[in-house]
Scaffold this motif. Sequence first.
Motif, short mmCIF file in Angstrom:
data_model
loop_
_atom_site.label_atom_id
_atom_site.label_comp_id
_atom_site.label_asym_id
_atom_site.label_seq_id
_atom_site.Cartn_x
_atom_site.Cartn_y
_atom_site.Cartn_z
N GLU A 1 1.59 -12.24 9.75
CA GLU A 1 2.40 -12.02 10.93
C GLU A 1 2.10 -13.12 11.93
O GLU A 1 0.96 -13.36 12.28
CB GLU A 1 2.07 -10.64 11.52
CG GLU A 1 2.78 -10.32 12.80
CD GLU A 1 4.29 -10.25 12.66
OE1 GLU A 1 4.97 -11.02 13.34
OE2 GLU A 1 4.77 -9.45 11.84
N VAL A 47 0.63 -3.89 4.41
CA VAL A 47 0.75 -4.28 5.81
C VAL A 47 -0.53 -3.87 6.52
O VAL A 47 -0.89 -2.69 6.55
CB VAL A 47 1.98 -3.61 6.48
CG1 VAL A 47 2.08 -4.03 7.94
CG2 VAL A 47 3.25 -3.96 5.73
N LYS A 49 -2.68 -3.19 9.75
CA LYS A 49 -2.37 -2.77 11.11
C LYS A 49 -3.62 -2.23 11.79
O LYS A 49 -4.62 -1.95 11.13
CB LYS A 49 -1.26 -1.72 11.11
CG LYS A 49 -1.62 -0.45 10.36
CD LYS A 49 -0.41 0.46 10.21
CE LYS A 49 -0.72 1.69 9.41
NZ LYS A 49 -1.38 2.73 10.13
N HIS A 80 1.24 1.22 16.30
CA HIS A 80 0.18 0.42 15.71
C HIS A 80 0.48 -1.05 16.00
O HIS A 80 1.61 -1.42 16.30
CB HIS A 80 0.10 0.64 14.19
CG HIS A 80 1.37 0.32 13.49
ND1 HIS A 80 2.40 1.26 13.35
CD2 HIS A 80 1.83 -0.82 12.93
CE1 HIS A 80 3.40 0.69 12.72
NE2 HIS A 80 3.10 -0.57 12.45
N THR A 82 0.84 -4.46 14.31
CA THR A 82 1.02 -5.09 13.01
C THR A 82 0.31 -6.45 13.06
O THR A 82 0.64 -7.28 13.90
CB THR A 82 2.52 -5.29 12.69
OG1 THR A 82 3.16 -4.01 12.73
CG2 THR A 82 2.70 -5.92 11.32
N TYR A 85 0.86 -9.36 6.88
CA TYR A 85 1.50 -8.90 5.65
C TYR A 85 0.71 -9.52 4.50
O TYR A 85 0.59 -10.75 4.41
CB TYR A 85 2.97 -9.33 5.61
CG TYR A 85 3.75 -8.78 6.78
CD1 TYR A 85 4.18 -7.46 6.77
CD2 TYR A 85 4.05 -9.56 7.88
CE1 TYR A 85 4.89 -6.93 7.85
CE2 TYR A 85 4.75 -9.04 8.96
CZ TYR A 85 5.17 -7.73 8.93
OH TYR A 85 5.86 -7.21 9.99
#
Length: 133
Positions: A1, A47, A49, A80, A82, A85
Amino acid sequence: ETEPHITVLYGIHTERSSRIRRALEGVKPFTIRLGKSSIFKNADMDVLKVEVNSPDLFSLNEKLSESLYNTQTHSEYKPHVTLAYLKKEKGDKYKGDKAFADEEFEAKKVVFSAWNGVKTPIRLKAEPTSEEP
């Protein structure tokens, strides 16, 4: 991200930031407290988080949900941050990490990300304080 973020409301059916700005009228800056890391898995990736604790985020999600036409893809709002990824099945080693736990910050703006990619920062305004004579 490339831009860690907290989604307040997904699936808004407008590209006009003026509608978001109106819906945010009267919303003051608020505190967000971070928790431990966790992951969720989807078909293509994991993902990463960080859990978020902020009653104000739930209130803001509800306010925007009621004020703006939107389509929800999840039955429950779970705020959350992020962070990343990851390749599928590579996230488990990060579950439960407390590197961010108990960190707090004040949310002073919301960034509206329109479907066309335009991002508009909208400052949350503290109510003016009255001065004592």
